[in-house]
Scaffold this motif. Structure first.
Motif, PDB file in Angstrom:
ATOM      1  N   VAL A  17       2.773  -1.943   4.630  1.00 27.84           N
ATOM      2  CA  VAL A  17       2.322  -0.561   4.786  1.00 27.84           C
ATOM      3  C   VAL A  17       3.465   0.349   4.331  1.00 27.84           C
ATOM      4  O   VAL A  17       4.478   0.486   5.016  1.00 27.84           O
ATOM      5  CB  VAL A  17       1.949  -0.249   6.247  1.00 27.84           C
ATOM      6  N   ALA A  18       3.305   0.944   3.158  1.00 23.26           N
ATOM      7  CA  ALA A  18       4.320   1.850   2.616  1.00 23.26           C
ATOM      8  C   ALA A  18       3.684   3.181   2.239  1.00 23.26           C
ATOM      9  O   ALA A  18       4.094   3.840   1.283  1.00 23.26           O
ATOM     10  CB  ALA A  18       4.994   1.210   1.392  1.00 23.26           C
ATOM     11  N   SER A  19       2.654   3.547   3.003  1.00 18.71           N
ATOM     12  CA  SER A  19       1.906   4.765   2.706  1.00 18.71           C
ATOM     13  C   SER A  19       2.575   6.025   3.224  1.00 18.71           C
ATOM     14  O   SER A  19       2.088   7.137   2.996  1.00 18.71           O
ATOM     15  CB  SER A  19       0.482   4.651   3.265  1.00 18.71           C
ATOM     16  N   LEU A  62      -0.753  -0.664  -4.547  1.00 18.71           N
ATOM     17  CA  LEU A  62      -1.991   0.115  -4.598  1.00 18.71           C
ATOM     18  C   LEU A  62      -1.669   1.546  -4.179  1.00 18.71           C
ATOM     19  O   LEU A  62      -1.214   1.791  -3.062  1.00 18.71           O
ATOM     20  CB  LEU A  62      -3.044  -0.487  -3.668  1.00 18.71           C
ATOM     21  N   GLU A  63      -1.883   2.492  -5.077  1.00 12.98           N
ATOM     22  CA  GLU A  63      -1.532   3.897  -4.844  1.00 12.98           C
ATOM     23  C   GLU A  63      -2.766   4.767  -5.069  1.00 12.98           C
ATOM     24  O   GLU A  63      -3.414   4.689  -6.100  1.00 12.98           O
ATOM     25  CB  GLU A  63      -0.401   4.317  -5.778  1.00 12.98           C
ATOM     26  N   LYS A  64      -3.092   5.599  -4.095  1.00 13.18           N
ATOM     27  CA  LYS A  64      -4.319   6.393  -4.171  1.00 13.18           C
ATOM     28  C   LYS A  64      -4.240   7.546  -5.172  1.00 13.18           C
ATOM     29  O   LYS A  64      -5.259   7.970  -5.714  1.00 13.18           O
ATOM     30  CB  LYS A  64      -4.680   6.943  -2.790  1.00 13.18           C
ATOM     31  N   GLU A  65      -3.025   8.052  -5.432  1.00 13.42           N
ATOM     32  CA  GLU A  65      -2.879   9.171  -6.375  1.00 13.42           C
ATOM     33  C   GLU A  65      -2.757   8.654  -7.801  1.00 13.42           C
ATOM     34  O   GLU A  65      -2.767   7.453  -8.050  1.00 13.42           O
ATOM     35  CB  GLU A  65      -1.664  10.015  -5.991  1.00 13.42           C
ATOM     36  N   GLU A  66      -2.557   9.602  -8.733  1.00 15.81           N
ATOM     37  CA  GLU A  66      -2.444   9.238 -10.140  1.00 15.81           C
ATOM     38  C   GLU A  66      -0.993   9.060 -10.585  1.00 15.81           C
ATOM     39  O   GLU A  66      -0.707   8.869 -11.765  1.00 15.81           O
ATOM     40  CB  GLU A  66      -3.117  10.313 -11.018  1.00 15.81           C
ATOM     41  N   CYS A  67      -0.061   9.118  -9.625  1.00 16.06           N
ATOM     42  CA  CYS A  67       1.357   9.028  -9.955  1.00 16.06           C
ATOM     43  C   CYS A  67       2.109   8.388  -8.800  1.00 16.06           C
ATOM     44  O   CYS A  67       1.604   8.311  -7.675  1.00 16.06           O
ATOM     45  CB  CYS A  67       1.932  10.421 -10.235  1.00 16.06           C
ATOM     46  N   ASN A  68       3.341   7.937  -9.081  1.00 20.35           N
ATOM     47  CA  ASN A  68       4.193   7.446  -8.004  1.00 20.35           C
ATOM     48  C   ASN A  68       4.880   8.625  -7.324  1.00 20.35           C
ATOM     49  O   ASN A  68       4.916   9.732  -7.875  1.00 20.35           O
ATOM     50  CB  ASN A  68       5.216   6.440  -8.530  1.00 20.35           C
ATOM     51  N   ALA A  69       5.424   8.386  -6.155  1.00 19.46           N
ATOM     52  CA  ALA A  69       6.159   9.420  -5.401  1.00 19.46           C
ATOM     53  C   ALA A  69       5.383  10.733  -5.368  1.00 19.46           C
ATOM     54  O   ALA A  69       5.936  11.810  -5.595  1.00 19.46           O
ATOM     55  CB  ALA A  69       7.551   9.614  -6.004  1.00 19.46           C
ATOM     56  N   VAL A 122       0.851  -1.186   0.000  1.00 18.56           N
ATOM     57  CA  VAL A 122       0.000   0.000   0.000  1.00 18.56           C
ATOM     58  C   VAL A 122       0.889   1.239   0.000  1.00 18.56           C
ATOM     59  O   VAL A 122       1.555   1.533   0.992  1.00 18.56           O
ATOM     60  CB  VAL A 122      -0.954   0.016   1.212  1.00 18.56           C
ATOM     61  N   GLY A 123       0.918   1.927  -1.135  1.00 17.62           N
ATOM     62  CA  GLY A 123       1.722   3.131  -1.258  1.00 17.62           C
ATOM     63  C   GLY A 123       2.750   3.026  -2.364  1.00 17.62           C
ATOM     64  O   GLY A 123       3.554   2.086  -2.378  1.00 17.62           O
ATOM     65  N   GLY A 124       2.724   3.987  -3.281  1.00 17.35           N
ATOM     66  CA  GLY A 124       3.646   3.976  -4.419  1.00 17.35           C
ATOM     67  C   GLY A 124       4.737   5.019  -4.320  1.00 17.35           C
ATOM     68  O   GLY A 124       5.183   5.562  -5.340  1.00 17.35           O
ATOM     69  N   VAL A 137      -7.735   3.691  -3.611  1.00 14.75           N
ATOM     70  CA  VAL A 137      -7.765   4.161  -2.223  1.00 14.75           C
ATOM     71  C   VAL A 137      -8.126   2.985  -1.323  1.00 14.75           C
ATOM     72  O   VAL A 137      -9.247   2.473  -1.378  1.00 14.75           O
ATOM     73  CB  VAL A 137      -8.795   5.294  -2.041  1.00 14.75           C
ATOM     74  N   VAL A 138      -7.170   2.537  -0.536  1.00 18.15           N
ATOM     75  CA  VAL A 138      -7.424   1.400   0.355  1.00 18.15           C
ATOM     76  C   VAL A 138      -8.353   1.853   1.478  1.00 18.15           C
ATOM     77  O   VAL A 138      -8.070   2.812   2.195  1.00 18.15           O
ATOM     78  CB  VAL A 138      -6.114   0.842   0.927  1.00 18.15           C
ATOM     79  N   GLU A 139      -9.468   1.162   1.607  1.00 21.90           N
ATOM     80  CA  GLU A 139     -10.467   1.513   2.609  1.00 21.90           C
ATOM     81  C   GLU A 139     -10.422   0.588   3.823  1.00 21.90           C
ATOM     82  O   GLU A 139     -10.834   0.973   4.916  1.00 21.90           O
ATOM     83  CB  GLU A 139     -11.861   1.495   1.989  1.00 21.90           C
ATOM     84  N   SER A 140      -9.933  -0.635   3.603  1.00 18.44           N
ATOM     85  CA  SER A 140      -9.922  -1.593   4.709  1.00 18.44           C
ATOM     86  C   SER A 140      -8.893  -2.686   4.446  1.00 18.44           C
ATOM     87  O   SER A 140      -8.731  -3.129   3.307  1.00 18.44           O
ATOM     88  CB  SER A 140     -11.308  -2.224   4.868  1.00 18.44           C
TER      89      SER A 140
END
Length: 382
Positions: free
Chosen positions: A134-136, A32-39, A9-11, A99-102
């Protein structure tokens, strides 16, 4: 349910680094990355003048060191170019807009069940994995302290996460709250743009040049921390002199010791100290008591009007919001519950990367440790 051995979780740099290492061992995984880009923090929330404070030799990701031709200290743009090359080279393909919800651990099936919303399609996706990382990031959400009257402040209120430059504050009185690296550099940037800058410095802090920190990080590989702390602190005293006359006090503990035990970083000076000595940037040695309209009343009862407040007061992890079984690796604040250096490993295949407050150097170490542990565990079970 989509099945993978590992869900990350987290790009950001942590997630990308772990992905590269897992690919080397042909371990199936997804980011899984919530934004439209990495970093995204680097691309969207880093202020314009940002340069990496650590030398490039300490700011690479696993399997791809910076070339010898790289500058010693990379700009934000140069680091992002490196990230882009890293992603291309290892063919990393995060799933964006997720977007990870659970995330819960299913004890019956011995796996993690992760629910993520696909914000493009508006659908819910379910993933199953033996391992969850967890890499958010520790800088997920900006923290602004609860200050009496802040909601009625008539000027600008900005967290450092959303600060880009001081161009709009020329000739205006601006207060920076927070004296870490971000706060000190933002104060310097504001001054360079012509703002009348003040900065709140209440707590003791170490101040060094970038080269002093570089020397310390090299030496600590060969000699004990307390000796290195003594060497670079003496250098700083020779360079900066007695800063107490400017309301800046050094901690009793050494800088590397504090970093290892508390995660608190020393300030790497970009020119702010000289401006403080000149009186161009004013130090406020007292916290904010309350705010009335545009007036800020400090705890020492000094009162002054400001056009803007920049809060460089740190971040908080938001992992506990979606990670329902966070207790396997995190504390109630969303940071590792286990002490360094085993902070990255939890129970039931749960890991956390990049949450040790050790910057990119810590990101690399965490990624290597996590990928090695997953590979070893995976091989034993198969």
């Amino acid at each position: 349910m989509q099945e993978f051995t590992v869900v990350i979780v987290g790009g950001g740099p942590s997630g990308l680094a772990i992905s590269a290492l897992l690919s080397q061992n042909s371990i199936s995984h997804v980011i899984l990355e919530k934004e439209e880009c990495n970093a995204s923090l680097w691309r969207k929330n880093a202020y314009d003048r940002l340069n990496l404070h650590l030398a490039s030799e300490f700011c690479s990701l696993p399997l791809m060191p910076h070339p010898s031709s790289s500058p010693t200290y990379l700009t934000k743009h140069q680091f992002l170019q490196y990230i882009d090359k890293y992603v291309d080279h290892f063919d990393i393909k995060p799933r964006y807009y997720r977007v990870v919800e659970s995330a819960k651990y299913d004890e019956v099936r011995n796996k993690w069940v992760i629910e993520a919303k696909n914000t493009i399609e508006g659908t819910l996706e379910v993933y199953g994995a033996k391992f969850l990382v967890v890499a958010s990031g520790e800088n997920s959400e900006g923290f602004i302290p609860n200050v009496s009257g802040l909601e009625q402040f008539e000027g600008d209120v900005v967290h450092s996460k959303n600060y880009k430059s001081g161009s709009k504050y020329k000739s205006k009185d601006v207060l920076v709250v927070g004296c870490g690296n971000s706060g000190m550099e933002i104060a310097y940037d504001l001054h360079n743009w012509g703002a009348n800058t003040s900065i709140v410095i209440r707590n003791p802090l170490h101040v060094f040049t970038r080269d002093m920190i570089r020397l310390g990080m090299r030496l600590v590989q060969y000699i004990p921390v307390y000796i290195v702390d003594t060497i670079i602190t003496l250098q700083a005293k020779f360079k900066y002199g007695d800063l107490s006359k400017y309301e800046i006090y050094r901690p009793k503990e050494g800088p590397l010791y504090l970093k290892n035990t508390t995660g608190k970083s020393a300030v790497i000076d970009v020119g702010t100290i000289e401006k403080i000595k000149e009186g161009a940037i004013k130090v406020v040695p007292s916290g904010i008591k309350k705010i009335v309209k545009k007036n800020i009343i400090f705890e020492n009862n000094v009162e002054k009007e400001f056009a803007a407040i920049i809060f460089a007061t740190g971040y908080k992890s938001v992992a506990n919001g979606w990670l329902k079984d966070y207790k396997y690796a995190l504390n109630e604040k969303g940071f590792p519950k286990n002490p360094f250096p085993k902070h990255w490993k939890g129970d039931h295949g749960l890991y956390c990367a990049g949450l040790a407050r050790k910057g990119l150097f810590g990101v690399k170490k965490d990624a290597e440790a996590i990928a090695e542990d997953i590979n070893r565990t995976f091989m034993l079970k198969n």
